[in-house]
Each structure stands twice: as C-alpha cells, then as structure tokens.
Design an enzyme around this catalytic site. Structure first.
Site, PDB file in Angstrom:
ATOM      1  N   CYS A  70       8.982 -13.539   0.586  1.00 56.15           N
ATOM      2  CA  CYS A  70       7.900 -14.497   0.447  1.00 56.15           C
ATOM      3  C   CYS A  70       6.597 -13.798   0.045  1.00 56.15           C
ATOM      4  CB  CYS A  70       7.711 -15.226   1.772  1.00 56.15           C
ATOM      5  SG  CYS A  70       6.295 -16.315   1.803  1.00 56.15           S
ATOM      6  N   CYS A  87       3.796 -14.154   3.069  1.00 57.95           N
ATOM      7  CA  CYS A  87       3.803 -13.455   4.352  1.00 57.95           C
ATOM      8  C   CYS A  87       4.760 -12.267   4.398  1.00 57.95           C
ATOM      9  CB  CYS A  87       4.146 -14.433   5.482  1.00 57.95           C
ATOM     10  SG  CYS A  87       5.851 -14.983   5.446  1.00 57.95           S
ATOM     11  N   CYS A  93      10.839 -19.955   3.074  1.00 58.71           N
ATOM     12  CA  CYS A  93      10.461 -18.864   3.969  1.00 58.71           C
ATOM     13  C   CYS A  93      10.513 -19.394   5.399  1.00 58.71           C
ATOM     14  CB  CYS A  93       9.062 -18.350   3.644  1.00 58.71           C
ATOM     15  SG  CYS A  93       8.457 -17.155   4.839  1.00 58.71           S
ATOM     16  N   CYS A 143       6.666 -18.678   7.229  1.00 55.22           N
ATOM     17  CA  CYS A 143       5.443 -19.441   6.963  1.00 55.22           C
ATOM     18  C   CYS A 143       5.746 -20.781   6.278  1.00 55.22           C
ATOM     19  CB  CYS A 143       4.460 -18.624   6.133  1.00 55.22           C
ATOM     20  SG  CYS A 143       4.928 -18.435   4.396  1.00 55.22           S
ATOM     21  N   ASP A 194      13.345   2.554 -20.935  1.00 55.51           N
ATOM     22  CA  ASP A 194      14.026   2.914 -19.695  1.00 55.51           C
ATOM     23  C   ASP A 194      15.313   2.106 -19.592  1.00 55.51           C
ATOM     24  OD1 ASP A 194      14.809   3.616 -17.190  1.00 55.51           O
ATOM     25  OD2 ASP A 194      13.158   2.608 -16.140  1.00 55.51           O
TER      26      ASP A 194
END
Lengths: 454, 242
Positions: free
Chosen positions: A210, A213, A232, A235, A362
């Site tokens: 999240c 939080c 989540c 929260c 990369d």
C-alpha cells in the site's frame, strides 16, 4: 511564417527519410520542424476542434490508442494519430506536421497521441490535452527513468499541467493512486466467465504494498502482475470502484468476449486479439471514448473492427508456414506471451533479445519474466540477438534442457533456420525485443512480406 | 559426501526488493546446488517476520526503490543482532544495490533523514548527483572477472575493515571515483551488480554456495558443472560497451 517553414521542412525531411527507406516512426522530421519553430506543435494542436487525447503507461499504449482511433473513426471523427508509435515529443511533432497543410492549417477533430511516460509533461505543456489515459505501470526500461516512482511523478506532472481529467486503471494500484485531486474516471475488470478462471500468478508482481501505509495489499482476485482486486487491510485503501468495466470475460484462442458496462448500460463486446491484457487495453479505450461522449454501440463497433498493430500478435504466412510475432519488452507483458506460447506444445519458438537503448540496456528483466512456463516445452528453442547467450542462460535456469537450446546470434539466419524447421501444422512463435522486431521487419520485407505499420 | 546435505537460503524481503531480476540470483544458487545433488530450501522472509539464525546458511537481500528502502531499513534494524551472530557462525550474506547499502553504517539521501544501516560492513553511502547506469566489468583479486549491470545514484565508500569485491575494468562501481566495486568482509558480500549477477558469474555463485555449505560441512567442495552456456554469456558480456 516560421511555422509554415517548419512544416515544409518537416514534410520534406519525412519524404526524404521515406525515400531513403529508413525505419518507421523517425523523430528527425519533428526535430527539424521544432528547430525552425519551437511552437509548431502547440500552434497545430490547438487547431484540433475537439482537443488532444493522450495515452500513456508502460504496456499497451499502442494497442489502446489503436482501439481509440478505431472507435473515433466509427463515430465519424477525423483524427491525427501517431500510430507508428513515435511517442516522444519529436515523433508527435513529426506526426502533426505531416497531417498539417503547407499553410499551417490542421483539419482534424481530435489529436490522439500515445505518449512516452517521460515525455508527457512536455507534451502537456505544448498541447491542450483533454484527457490522459493511463494503461498500467510496470517496470520498463528502468535504466532510462531510474525507478517506477519517478515514472509516477512524471505522469502526475503531465496530468496536472492542464488539469486534464485522468482515465485510470482501477485494477493497477500503481495507476489508481495517480492524479489525486484531478477528475478521475476508472476502468477495470469485474469478473471472468465461470469457465475461464485463470490461476493466480504473482511472478511479475511489482508493487504489492500500500502506497499510503506500507502494509501488504491483500487480493481477492489477481488477473496478472499486480493487476486485480486489492485492498489494504491496515488503512483500508482499496481498489476504486470502476466507472467502466468488463464482466464475464471469456478468453478464446483468437478472440475475447466480454460484457462492457458503461454506467447503467451493458453491451456485448468482442475483440479479435487474444490475451487478458488486451481486455484492459479495450477497456481503457472504451473509458476514453465514453468520456468523449461516444455512444456505447459505436464503442463496441470500434473495438470489434480494430486491426492488430506492428509486432503485437501479428500473424503471417511465410513459405506456407505460420508465424506469430509477439513483441516482448518487460516481465509482465513477456510472461503473458510466454504463457500463450507454452499453451501450444506443438509450436516452435524463436526468442530474439537485443539490449539497445530502445530495448532497455539492462536485460535483468529476463529473470523476472516467467520463462519457467516453457520448462516442459517439447521442441527446441532458438535464441538470437545481441544477448542470445543471456537468453540461453535464462532458459537453462528455467529448467529447459540446455541441449535443446540453439544459439544463433544473427537474426536473419535464426529466422530462416526456424522457418525451415516449422512443420505444415505448426506455428512459429517469434518473441523479439523492439529493435529485433525492427530487424525482423526488414528481413521479412526482403522476403516479400510486410508487417502492419509499414 | 556427508549424508543429506541441505543448503538453506533466506531471501530477505523477497516480494519487496524484487526489481532488476534479483530473482535470478536465487535461481542460480538453488539450481547450481541441486545440480550437485544437494537439497535446497529457500524461505522468503517478509516484513515483521523473525529470522532463525540457527537455520540459514545463506542470506540474500536485493535492491528496491527509494520509497521501499525506508520501510526496509526500519525492519532490517530488528535483525541486526541475529545477522551478526549468523555471520560469526559462518553464514554467508549476498547483498545487492539497495540491500548492500543497508548493510553499511548509513545512507545519506539528498533530502530528509539519514537512513541507518546495520553496520554489518564498514561502508557508508551518500546520494550522488548522477545516476550510474550501464554495463560493468570487474576484476577480482584472484584475477577472475565479474560482469553485470549497475543502476544506482548512491555512492558507497569503504572503510578499513572491508575489502573491495574487485577493481573496475569498465563502468562506475561503488562511487565512480575510486575504481572499486563491491565489498567483502568475511562471509558478507555486497555489490551493485544486477544482470542477474550469479547466473552469468557461476564462479562467484559456487564460491558463495561452498562457503555457506561449509558452515555445517567443513571441507566440502563442489563437483564441477558443464558451464558452457554460462561461460559464453560471461565472455560476451566482457565485450559489452559500458
């Protein structure tokens, strides 16, 4: 005055590039025009009668804008579109210069631009963007932007510039958290058809935590990567309820059906390209079109008549053998393509990996793509391109028998040998990175075949 | 061979520090151990979870994004004592990029508070002005080479209690200034090399596996493998432009 000169110069250099047979989607005409008149993009774009629609995000920009173009055409609008995928500000300038008349007039209802994430702020500062569509945010060419958070910041900046409404993927937590404080419209997948439930894969999971939080998201449903129905626990930050959604998604071999819901209305929709990721692309386009006020029936027609794009699920027949070309460029997209190839045990496979700037220098991402799905593939796999050896290592560590890996660096040889080994009832799956795809296009052209977008 | 040898690997923050293909390192360690007929167990260790330092022979901690680094730094501090104990008892740690930075004393960002590391290695890192991105070739003290890809803006400096993993042949390495890359202190290894690192550098993979196995099986050595494919990739990478 200087605009007219810039347009003329841009057109001349575009013709010169075509005459010389150089690659598609070149930025040079745009660069020339911008040099002569730095405001040329702005002055042309403001003439579009209904404004500019921008499509950004990691994967699916080209396909999503292709869907939007198809819908706008069905709706009777005249649209300028950078359909060859030149999505930097120079390429976008080149597109609009080419569409303008010599005396600096643009006759278009809409400008439809797929825009590279890093270019969105500058394109937004030069053009009146009416809506920004964001497809998803996966790790793509991290070496270019640094990090995913940087990309999110760039998108937010681009959206904030015109206070553009944002059309966002509710199922991608990286996207759904964008443009807080702006007008937002969400799209997402509500449900898969009963007989179409897919196993949950978390292989290419990007950010499962999240942003508010830091607690881990829990998912009721995962469609692929980090896309799904998340919340989540700590929260209670969760997936926004989509305004436009797909239900009863039924994925077939070569087409996908679903119910498209726009507000209170429902429509039976069908797209003729496979894969769940293309349902998201179709939804993003539908949401954009609905936002522009286009009727649902027209949207569904536009989706149905969309044709494939350069290197995306392109099928062609060469020497009586079936080829299917699927661009790969990052873990999430590649894992989907690998899954499709693995589901065809009779198929032959050619994977071509380059590490030029346009591919991403990369190649670590090969290790995040789920090549493990090919572990039990019964046929040999040919690997090619500048980083063919790395691809061979990847397959070996995915559990694929090393003695069945053939390394042929030179792509033309790899292609011809692969085609030679394909049986009449087999398909050759070709998975190239971007510059390998450009190379394939040239090789196939010399063999008398053309890819779309050419 | 001792009976029923097992290599136990703890993959710290597996779902969190999961960018740049670091999964390839776990794959290389696992496969190369299994190909020798030795069993492997890999446990992902998440935020808030405890580490049983008796259990693990090898720890891996990868790289993440800036935002995640803060969360990890706070959580990693809980493990400082058990990791120190594990290392003193012969366990091996491989840390890459963000993980490497957090094993040092601190990371000082452009703005905001210093992130405290766990001081397992005598190193510190300061945010740099430019991002160091590109292919890297390193020569180790024994003459062998390492190849990989770096992508970092943090500049890491070594104190006197660590040795560099090697000297830069091409690329930037720790800080772009002193020609060194990575750090080694006993069984603790740190490096900026992605790529993935270990699949293309099988000698380093085997070095880590051997050291880790010796924690429980003194004197053990690994049977050679057919590394033709890995060697070709290594050789090609030596010639890549930085």
């Amino acid at each position: 005055m200087s605009d007219n000169l810039a347009i003329l110069a841009g057109k001349i250099s575009a013709n010169a590039i075509r005459a010389l047979g150089a690659g598609l989607g070149s930025n040079l005409p745009g660069r020339v025009a911008r040099k002569l008149s730095p405001t040329v993009l702005n002055r042309l774009a403001v003439q579009s009668r209904s404004g500019v629609v921008a499509v950004s995000g990691t994967n699916g920009k080209s396909t999503t804008s292709g869907f939007i173009y198809s819908i706008l055409r069905r709706a009777g609008f005249k649209t300028v579109h950078n359909k060859q995928g030149a999505n930097l500000v120079t390429g976008i300038t080149a597109t609009i210069v080419e569409a303008a008349s010599i005396d600096g007039k643009l006759d278009a209802d809409y400008c439809l631009f797929e825009v590279d994430e890093a270019s969105l702020p500058v394109v937004a500062s030069e053009t009146p963007i009416k809506a920004v569509v964001v497809t998803n945010l996966f790790r793509d060419q991290l070496d270019r932007f640094g990090e995913l958070d940087t990309t999110a910041k760039l998108l937010n900046k681009g959206i904030a510039r015109n206070q553009s409404p944002a059309i966002l993927n509710a199922d991608d937590p990286n996207v759904a958290q964008l443009a807080e404080g702006s007008r937002r419209l969400f799209y997402g997948i509500e449900s898969l058809a009963q007989n179409n439930q897919q196993p949950i894969t978390r292989g290419a999971m990007e950010l499962s935590y999240c942003p508010k939080c830091g607690a881990e998201y829990s998912y009721d449903l995962i469609f692929y990567g980090q896309l799904g129905h998340y919340a989540c626990a700590q929260c209670r930050h969760s997936r926004p309820r989509p305004d436009i959604c797909a239900t009863d998604v039924c994925i077939g071999k070569s087409s996908t059906r679903f119910v498209l819901r726009i507000g209170e209305e429902s429509f039976n929709a069908q797209i003729t390209i496979p894969g769940l990721f293309n349902v998201y692309n179709a939804l993003a386009a539908s949401a954009a079109a609905a936002w522009l006020g286009i009727a649902g029936v027209t949207i569904v027609e536009g989706l149905k008549h969309y044709n494939t794009l350069f290197g995306r699920s392109e099928q062609l027949v060469v020497n009586n053998r079936k080829l299917l070309i699927q661009l790969i460029k990052n873990p999430a997209g590649a894992s989907q393509v690998i899954g499709s190839a693995a589901a065809d045990p009779n198929g032959r496979i050619l994977i071509a990996i380059n590490d030029n700037l346009a591919d991403g220098r990369d190649i670590s991402w090969l290790w995040d793509a789920e090549f493990e799905q090919l572990e039990k593939h019964p046929n040999p796999i040919v690997v090619s391109g500048q980083r063919a050896d790395d691809m061979a290592v990847r397959l070996k560590y995915a559990g694929f028998p090393p003695e069945r890996i053939a390394v042929t660096h030179q792509l033309e040889r790899a292609l011809k040998e692969s085609i030679g080994q394909v049986g009449p009832d087999q398909t050759l799956w070709i998975m190239p990175t971007y510059t390998c795809l450009l190379e394939l296009q040239k090789i196939l052209k010399s063999m008398g075949h053309s890819l779309s977008g050419t | 061979m001792p009976e029923a040898m097992v290599l136990r690997i703890a993959h710290l923050y597996a779902h969190f520090l999961n960018i740049y293909g670091d999964r390839g390192n776990i794959l290389a360690l696992s496969r190369r151990t299994q190909w020798r007929g030795i069993a492997v167990e890999v446990d992902p260790i998440g935020l808030g979870q405890a580490i049983d330092s008796e259990r693990y022979d090898l720890y891996f901690i990868g790289g993440g994004q800036d935002k995640q680094q803060q969360i990890i730094a706070a959580d990693l501090a809980r493990h400082a004592t058990s990791l120190r104990k594990a290392v003193s008892e012969g366990a091996v740690i491989l840390s890459i990029c963000g993980g490497y930075q957090l094993l040092g004393h601190y990371y000082k960002p452009h703005e905001g508070d210093e992130l405290r590391g766990i001081s397992l290695m005598d190193t510190h890192t300061v945010a740099g002005q430019r991002r160091m991105i590109g292919n890297v070739v390193v020569r180790r003290p024994n003459g062998s080479t390492l190849v990989g890809f770096e992508n970092h803006s943090g500049k890491t400096f070594l104190g006197s209690a660590v040795e560099p993993l090697g000297k830069i042949v091409s690329g930037n390495g720790n800080n772009g200034d002193d020609g060194c890359e990575g750090a080694v202190a006993g069984g603790v290894y740190g490096t900026y090399l992605h790529g993935s690192l270990l699949p293309k550098n099988p000698a380093l993979a085997d070095e880590l596996i051997t050291l880790a196995l010796r924690r429980r099986n003194s004197g053990v050595s690994l049977a050679p493998l057919d590394d033709a494919i890995e060697s070709s990739a290594h050789k090609r990478a030596l010639a890549l432009p930085a």
